[in-house]
Write a protein that holds these residues in place. Structure first.
Motif, mmCIF file in Angstrom:
data_model
loop_
_atom_site.group_PDB
_atom_site.id
_atom_site.type_symbol
_atom_site.label_atom_id
_atom_site.label_comp_id
_atom_site.label_asym_id
_atom_site.label_seq_id
_atom_site.Cartn_x
_atom_site.Cartn_y
_atom_site.Cartn_z
ATOM 1 N N PHE A 123 1.165 -1.290 0.344
ATOM 2 C CA PHE A 123 0.435 0.117 0.385
ATOM 3 C C PHE A 123 0.795 1.629 -0.251
ATOM 4 O O PHE A 123 1.573 1.224 1.090
ATOM 5 C CB PHE A 123 -0.934 -0.159 1.283
ATOM 6 N N LEU A 125 1.143 5.133 -0.324
ATOM 7 C CA LEU A 125 0.148 6.515 0.643
ATOM 8 C C LEU A 125 1.229 7.657 0.891
ATOM 9 O O LEU A 125 1.346 8.396 -0.369
ATOM 10 C CB LEU A 125 -0.360 6.529 1.440
ATOM 11 N N SER A 126 2.258 7.212 2.278
ATOM 12 C CA SER A 126 3.831 8.146 2.149
ATOM 13 C C SER A 126 3.837 8.907 0.389
ATOM 14 O O SER A 126 4.626 7.616 -0.297
ATOM 15 C CB SER A 126 4.442 8.080 3.144
ATOM 16 N N GLY A 131 4.004 12.858 5.473
ATOM 17 C CA GLY A 131 3.378 11.057 5.678
ATOM 18 C C GLY A 131 1.553 11.404 6.429
ATOM 19 O O GLY A 131 0.677 10.995 5.963
ATOM 20 N N SER A 132 2.180 12.243 7.431
ATOM 21 C CA SER A 132 1.483 12.305 8.053
ATOM 22 C C SER A 132 -0.121 13.810 6.888
ATOM 23 O O SER A 132 -1.400 13.151 7.402
ATOM 24 C CB SER A 132 1.224 13.410 9.422
ATOM 25 N N TRP A 156 8.997 4.479 1.639
ATOM 26 C CA TRP A 156 8.639 3.405 3.415
ATOM 27 C C TRP A 156 7.608 2.821 3.583
ATOM 28 O O TRP A 156 6.922 2.142 4.100
ATOM 29 C CB TRP A 156 7.600 4.431 4.665
ATOM 30 N N THR A 158 5.715 -0.629 2.872
ATOM 31 C CA THR A 158 6.419 -2.029 3.433
ATOM 32 C C THR A 158 5.902 -2.908 2.688
ATOM 33 O O THR A 158 5.121 -2.964 1.564
ATOM 34 C CB THR A 158 5.345 -2.337 4.911
ATOM 35 N N ILE A 358 8.012 1.966 15.906
ATOM 36 C CA ILE A 358 7.338 1.468 15.160
ATOM 37 C C ILE A 358 5.990 1.548 15.109
ATOM 38 O O ILE A 358 5.028 2.346 14.359
ATOM 39 C CB ILE A 358 8.254 -0.287 13.670
ATOM 40 N N TYR A 362 3.892 4.470 12.543
ATOM 41 C CA TYR A 362 2.949 3.897 10.916
ATOM 42 C C TYR A 362 1.681 3.515 11.111
ATOM 43 O O TYR A 362 1.124 4.524 12.542
ATOM 44 C CB TYR A 362 3.233 2.491 10.359
ATOM 45 N N THR A 365 0.867 8.022 13.673
ATOM 46 C CA THR A 365 1.559 8.468 14.747
ATOM 47 C C THR A 365 0.457 8.452 15.250
ATOM 48 O O THR A 365 -0.489 9.198 15.278
ATOM 49 C CB THR A 365 2.418 9.688 14.787
ATOM 50 N N GLU A 367 0.544 10.852 17.510
ATOM 51 C CA GLU A 367 -0.553 12.666 17.190
ATOM 52 C C GLU A 367 -0.993 12.002 16.107
ATOM 53 O O GLU A 367 -2.864 13.555 16.689
ATOM 54 C CB GLU A 367 0.531 13.539 17.226
HETATM 55 C C1 LIG Z 1 8.722 0.775 9.327
HETATM 56 C C2 LIG Z 1 8.398 1.909 8.104
HETATM 57 C C3 LIG Z 1 6.708 1.571 7.244
HETATM 58 C C4 LIG Z 1 5.879 2.285 6.443
HETATM 59 N N1 LIG Z 1 4.816 1.551 5.423
HETATM 60 C C5 LIG Z 1 4.393 2.231 5.094
HETATM 61 C C6 LIG Z 1 3.441 1.942 4.488
HETATM 62 O O1 LIG Z 1 3.171 0.428 3.967
HETATM 63 N N2 LIG Z 1 2.880 2.908 3.520
HETATM 64 C C7 LIG Z 1 3.017 3.496 3.139
HETATM 65 O O2 LIG Z 1 2.122 4.822 2.734
HETATM 66 N N3 LIG Z 1 3.539 4.514 4.265
HETATM 67 C C8 LIG Z 1 3.886 3.713 5.163
HETATM 68 N N4 LIG Z 1 4.945 3.815 6.524
HETATM 69 C C9 LIG Z 1 4.758 5.601 6.450
HETATM 70 C C10 LIG Z 1 4.047 6.423 8.014
HETATM 71 O O3 LIG Z 1 3.011 5.898 7.581
HETATM 72 C C11 LIG Z 1 4.269 7.551 7.793
HETATM 73 O O4 LIG Z 1 5.589 7.461 7.933
HETATM 74 C C12 LIG Z 1 3.331 8.772 9.302
HETATM 75 O O5 LIG Z 1 2.333 8.466 8.323
HETATM 76 C C13 LIG Z 1 4.497 8.921 9.260
HETATM 77 O O6 LIG Z 1 4.637 10.259 8.821
HETATM 78 P P1 LIG Z 1 6.023 11.094 8.552
HETATM 79 O O7 LIG Z 1 7.146 10.236 8.699
HETATM 80 O O8 LIG Z 1 5.926 11.522 7.114
HETATM 81 O O9 LIG Z 1 6.114 11.248 9.775
HETATM 82 P P2 LIG Z 1 5.306 13.873 9.838
HETATM 83 O O10 LIG Z 1 4.099 13.814 9.416
HETATM 84 O O11 LIG Z 1 6.720 14.823 9.267
HETATM 85 O O12 LIG Z 1 5.638 14.212 11.110
HETATM 86 C C14 LIG Z 1 6.803 13.895 11.738
HETATM 87 C C15 LIG Z 1 6.327 13.978 13.226
HETATM 88 O O13 LIG Z 1 4.980 15.561 13.614
HETATM 89 C C16 LIG Z 1 3.872 15.483 13.959
HETATM 90 N N5 LIG Z 1 2.952 16.216 13.302
HETATM 91 C C17 LIG Z 1 2.961 15.528 11.772
HETATM 92 N N6 LIG Z 1 1.093 16.609 11.600
HETATM 93 C C18 LIG Z 1 1.053 16.798 13.243
HETATM 94 C C19 LIG Z 1 -0.423 17.259 13.834
HETATM 95 N N7 LIG Z 1 -0.973 17.844 12.658
HETATM 96 N N8 LIG Z 1 -0.718 17.400 14.593
HETATM 97 C C20 LIG Z 1 0.822 17.377 15.206
HETATM 98 N N9 LIG Z 1 1.874 16.538 15.395
HETATM 99 C C21 LIG Z 1 2.155 16.458 14.429
HETATM 100 C C22 LIG Z 1 3.921 13.843 14.070
HETATM 101 O O14 LIG Z 1 3.379 12.677 14.755
HETATM 102 C C23 LIG Z 1 5.412 12.956 13.505
HETATM 103 O O15 LIG Z 1 5.395 13.402 15.532
HETATM 104 C C24 LIG Z 1 5.859 3.296 7.120
HETATM 105 C C25 LIG Z 1 7.110 3.742 7.127
HETATM 106 C C26 LIG Z 1 7.721 3.498 8.519
HETATM 107 C C27 LIG Z 1 9.078 3.895 9.066
#
Ligand SMILES: Cc1cc2nc3c(=O)[nH]c(=O)nc-3n(C[C@H](O)[C@H](O)[C@H](O)COP(=O)(O)OP(=O)(O)OC[C@H]3O[C@@H](n4cnc5c(N)ncnc54)[C@H](O)[C@@H]3O)c2cc1C
Length: 382
Positions: A123, A125-126, A131-132, A156, A158, A358, A362, A365, A367
């Motif tokens: 899947f 999306l990110s 990501g968020s 990222w 999986t 993790i 994932y 988060t 938050e």
């Molecule tokens: C091992 C691994 C496997 C993964 N597998 C997949 C996958 O299969 N498919 C896929 O699509 N994605 C996948 N991901 C991505 C994962 O879902 C994202 O890393 C996650 O959603 C966070 O996004 P980001 O890393 O861009 O962090 P960011 O969005 O940049 O966030 C950084 C920090 O800011 C905080 N933050 C962001 N927005 C807000 C807000 N509005 N209010 C308060 N705090 C906030 C976050 O909580 C976090 O602490 C994977 C990630 C990892 C590490």
């Protein structure tokens, strides 16, 4: 609410525990240390009928409910969290949305081989820059005759390089923001579709995590999942279901840490007695046991609401945030109970601590889970 298991659920749990104890647990340390993707575990799960566990029987699935899905992720992750991750991304993030939103032709072509485990799903999306804030995605899909042309990168992912079938979200109309997102089923080997290098991760190190790159990649219109513009809705609903699995993964990891802590505390002696006889250690174990049970009730409340077709976003976010933070806290405590040995790879608890982290990141988060919960509460209370 009655959470006693049905006969089918008990049989599934027993089968999962056998696979976990006899096969997965044994390999878990080696594949963590070598960062090796365990293809043999995928084959084992396919043979056991797990890869399509919740898929309709008419597409070759097991037709089981979401408590069964939770049990599967819990037991697999208890034995080997990397394997739990591979399984949950395949089933809840790729296979189930194709069942829920796919056309008859898509189900025939993609759902059947996914459900049998012949093909592995992923899947996407990110992205590297978001990501968020998933709706801010930069991957685009532009209509071109019978195709859409995809350009951009996903991060990222999986099962990244190991999967065969990918559910990819892309912007078909950036002006419309989240309403301009569309889901595409993309097959490995499509021209213009390539992978980045494997990510070097803290935990779940045997699961494959890579970037995906799309460079003028032509996807037939027949591979649009649902309608053009449905993608964000599909992704959010998919994540609601996926979060029940992530909470179950956290619970499985915490249970492994708990059981191994009891065993260690019963053997290790200090000041002329077993450390299990110190009340300080007993209190840590009492807290672990209480929080694991609390997580289970939240998870089953979400799974039950899912199976009844009720709105369950808040419940799944509550289950995920509680279970993941619980697993993080108690795997740290498990290392503490193991003292210096806990800090080495001689025991498993250091891996459990790394794997637990993790679950707070994932599929949204902690938050983001709290934002989902607060928004749902606003809706429910106003
Ligand atoms: C091992 C691994 C496997 C993964 N597998 C997949 C996958 O299969 N498919 C896929 O699509 N994605 C996948 N991901 C991505 C994962 O879902 C994202 O890393 C996650 O959603 C966070 O996004 P980001 O890393 O861009 O962090 P960011 O969005 O940049 O966030 C950084 C920090 O800011 C905080 N933050 C962001 N927005 C807000 C807000 N509005 N209010 C308060 N705090 C906030 C976050 O909580 C976090 O602490 C994977 C990630 C990892 C590490």
């Amino acid at each position: 609410m009655d959470y006693s298991y049905t006969e089918d659920q008990k049989m599934l749990q027993k089968m999962l525990q056998d696979i976990g104890e006899k096969e997965l647990k044994e390999r878990a340390k080696e594949i963590d240390q070598s960062h090796r993707f365990p293809r043999e575990n995928v084959e084992l799960m396919a043979e056991a009928g797990l890869m399509g566990l919740t898929v309709d029987e008419k597409y070759g699935g097991g037709g089981m409910d979401y408590i069964c899905y939770s049990l599967a992720v819990e037991e697999l992750s208890k034995a080997c969290a990397s394997t739990g991750t591979i399984f949950s991304a395949h089933l809840s993030l790729c296979t189930m949305p194709i069942q829920d939103w796919g056309s008859d032709e898509q189900k025939e072509k993609f759902l059947k081989p996914l459900a049998s485990g012949e093909k592995l799903g992923a899947f996407a999306l990110s992205e590297p820059g978001n990501g968020s804030d998933a709706a801010a995605m930069n991957t685009t899909a532009v209509e071109d005759g019978d195709n859409f042309v995809l350009n951009g990168s996903k991060a990222w992912i999986t099962n990244g390089a190991e999967a065969d079938i990918y559910l990819v979200l892309a912007q078909t109309d950036k002006e419309l923001k989240h309403k301009g997102v569309t889901g595409f089923i993309v097959e490995k080997g499509t021209e213009g579709f390539s992978f980045g290098k494997p990510e070097d991760k803290l935990g779940i190190r045997a699961s494959s995590t890579t970037q995906l790159h799309f460079d003028n990649c032509k996807i037939p219109k027949a591979n649009v999942l649902g309608q053009v513009g449905d993608g964000f809705k599909i992704a959010m609903k998919t994540l609601d279901g996926g979060r029940v699995g992530m909470a179950s993964q956290a619970m499985g990891i915490a249970r492994a840490a708990f059981e191994e802590s009891i065993a260690y505390a019963n053997e290790r002696e200090a000041f002329g007695q077993k450390i299990l006889d110190f009340q300080a250690i007993q209190f840590k174990l009492a807290n672990m046991s209480t929080d694991i049970d609390a997580a289970r009730y939240l998870i089953y409340a979400a799974a039950t609401a899912h199976d009844r077709g009720e709105q369950f976003s808040r419940l799944s976010a509550q289950a995920k945030v509680f279970a993941s933070e619980m697993a993080m806290k108690h795997t740290v405590e498990a290392v503490q109970i193991h003292g210096g040995y806990g800090y080495t790879t001689e025991y498993n608890v250091e891996r459990y601590m790394r794997d637990a982290k993790i679950t707070e990141i994932y599929e949204g988060t902690s938050e983001i889970q709290r934002i989902v919960i607060a928004k749902a509460l606003q809706k429910e209370m106003l």
